[in-house]
Enzyme design. Structure first.
Site, short mmCIF file in Angstrom:
data_model
loop_
_atom_site.label_atom_id
_atom_site.label_comp_id
_atom_site.label_asym_id
_atom_site.label_seq_id
_atom_site.Cartn_x
_atom_site.Cartn_y
_atom_site.Cartn_z
N LYS A 1 0.83 -1.21 0.00
CA LYS A 1 0.00 0.00 0.00
C LYS A 1 0.86 1.25 0.00
O LYS A 1 0.50 2.25 -0.62
CB LYS A 1 -0.95 0.01 1.20
N LYS B 1 -5.86 -10.86 -9.14
CA LYS B 1 -7.09 -11.03 -8.38
C LYS B 1 -8.16 -10.02 -8.81
O LYS B 1 -7.82 -8.90 -9.17
CB LYS B 1 -6.81 -10.79 -6.88
N LYS C 1 -11.74 -4.41 -6.46
CA LYS C 1 -12.76 -3.35 -6.43
C LYS C 1 -12.35 -2.17 -7.30
O LYS C 1 -13.18 -1.46 -7.83
CB LYS C 1 -12.89 -2.80 -5.01
#
Ligand code: TRP
Length: 351
Positions: A131, A213, A216
C-alpha cells in the site's frame, strides 16, 4: 444468544456472558462496491458458518480512511455494505452486524495495543509495503498501524475464529502475537484467535487479466463483477471475459487461467465439480460456456438482489439495525476494553 438472555453484571467478561459459545469475528472494508470475489470468498462463507458461533460482522469504516477517499462515497458505501451483509443472509436476530466507527472501543484498544507493538513488526507487513508503494504521496501513520486496529477488532470480542482470505494471514499472526504478549504481561486477557483461511473462492481473478485477483478498484470496467451489478451488466462482463486460443473447457490454472477462473466461478454458482463442468461443456464453444457462467452468477445473486432492494429502501429498518447493533457490539466491546484498561493500570471507571 444476545443481551437480555445473558448475564448483565459489569464485572463479568465477554467469555462468561456468552456461556462459552465460540465467537466468530470478521469484517470487510467499505472502500468501494463489493465484488463477486468478496461474495464468494468472504460473505457466502460467513453466511454458511455464522450460525455455528456467536458471530460479529463489522463494516470497518475506520480502516477505510487509511487511503484518501471521497467522504460521501465512504458514507454511502458503508450503508450499501451493511445492506449487502443482510441481503446475503446474515441474520440480525442472531448475529451482530455493525459499523466499526460506532463502537469507540476499537480505537481505544488499538491505542493500547499500539503501545505493545514494535515498529519493526509493522514495517514487515507485506500489505503495508504494497500500500505504501501504491500511495507514495500519503504514507500516513494509519497505514502502518492498520494491523493494530485490526487486532483490536478481533480481540475486543474475544474471537475464537476469524475467517479471512490468505492475504490477511500475516495480520492474523500479528494479532495472535499481540494477544499472547498482552496475556504474558498482564495475565489472561485475550482469547488467542485462530485464523480460518477460507479456501473456496480465494482466487476469483479479474475477468480481463486472469493473472490478477479481481479487485474493487480495477480501472478496466469489464474486469470486475460487482455484487450489485444488474443482470445485463453481469452477462456482458462474462461475455467479454478473456479466455485463450485453445477451445476446450478444461481446468488448468497455469495455461488456461481465464477458463479456469470461469470454471471456478461456475462451480461455486452451481455446486458442480470441475470434472462435471468439463464433461458438460465437452465439444461446446467458449461463447456458450461464458453465457452459462454469466447466467449462473445472475441466478446465484438474484435472491440477494431482491432482498437488497427491499432492505436499502426501508430506511427505518436499516437505521434500527445500525443503532441497536452498535449497542450490542458496544455492550461486549466495552467489557474487554475495561478489563484491559484495568490490567494496564488505568484508574478504574467509577460506576
Ligand atoms: N483487513 C481486512 C481486509 O482488508 C479487513 C478487516 C479489518 C478484518 N478488521 C478485520 C478482517 C478483522 C477480519 C477481522 O480484508
Amino acid at each position: 444468544m444476545w443481551p437480555g438472555t445473558v448475564h448483565r453484571s459489569f464485572e463479568c467478561g465477554v467469555r462468561e456472558m456468552i456461556n462459552d459459545q465460540k465467537v466468530m469475528f470478521s469484517a470487510m472494508q467499505a472502500t468501494g462496491d463489493l465484488t463477486l470475489g468478496n461474495y464468494i470468498g468472504a460473505l457466502a462463507n460467513w453466511v454458511k458458518t455464522a450460525d455455528d458461533y456467536m458471530s460479529f460482522f463489522s463494516v470497518v469504516d475506520q480502516h477505510s480512511i487509511t487511503v484518501r477517499r471521497k467522504v460521501s462515497d465512504l458514507r454511502q458505501n458503508c450503508r450499501k455494505s451493511l445492506a449487502i451483509y443482510l441481503a446475503a443472509g446474515l441474520d440480525p436476530e442472531k448475529h451482530c452486524i455493525y459499523y466499526q466507527s460506532h463502537v469507540p472501543a476499537h480505537a481505544q484498544l488499538a491505542w493500547i495495543l499500539s503501545c505493545h507493538t514494535y515498529i519493526g513488526e509493522l514495517n514487515r507487513m507485506t500489505q503495508f509495503k504494497d500500500k505504501a508503494a501504491k500511495n507514495e504521496s500519503n504514507i500516513n501513520a494509519g497505514l502502518l498501524t492498520y494491523p493494530v486496529l485490526m487486532a483490536a477488532d478481533i480481540l475486543l470480542y474475544q474471537a475464537d475464529v476469524v475467517p479471512v482470505g490468505v492475504d490477511q494471514k500475516q495480520h492474523l499472526e500479528l494479532t495472535r502475537t499481540l494477544a499472547q504478549r498482552m496475556n504474558n504481561l498482564y495475565g489472561d486477557i485475550f482469547t488467542v484467535p485462530e485464523p480460518y483461511i477460507t479456501k473456496v473462492g480465494q482466487r476469483i481473478m479479474s475477468l480481463q487479466e486472469p493473472g490478477r485477483k479481481m479487485s474493487k478498484s480495477d480501472e478496466n470496467p469489464n474486469a470486475t463483477v460487482f455484487i450489485l451489478d444488474d443482470k445485463d451488466t453481469i452477462l456482458r462482463k462474462f461475455k467479454r471475459a478473456v479466455t485463450d486460443s485453445d477451445r476446450t473447457v478444461r481446468f488448468d490454472r497455469e495455461n488456461k487461467p481465464g477458463i479456469s477462473n470461469l470454471m471456478e466461478i461456475y462451480s461455486v454458482a452451481t455446486g458442480q465439480e470441475l470434472s462435471e463442468i468439463e464433461a458438460a461443456f465437452d465439444g461446446l464453444g467458449y461463447g456458450e460456456f461464458k453465457l452459462a457462467v454469466g447466467e449462473a452468477v445472475v441466478k446465484m445473486l438474484a435472491p440477494l438482489h431482491e432482498r437488497y432492494e427491499a432492505i436499502i429502501q426501508d430506511k427505518t429498518y436499516l437505521d434500527n439495525i445500525i443503532k441497536s447493533h452498535a449497542e450490542k457490539a458496544n455492550y461486549f466491546a466495552v467489557r474487554t476494553l475495561w478489563k484491559v484498561e484495568k490490567k494496564v493500570g488505568f484508574p478504574v471507571h467509577i460506576r
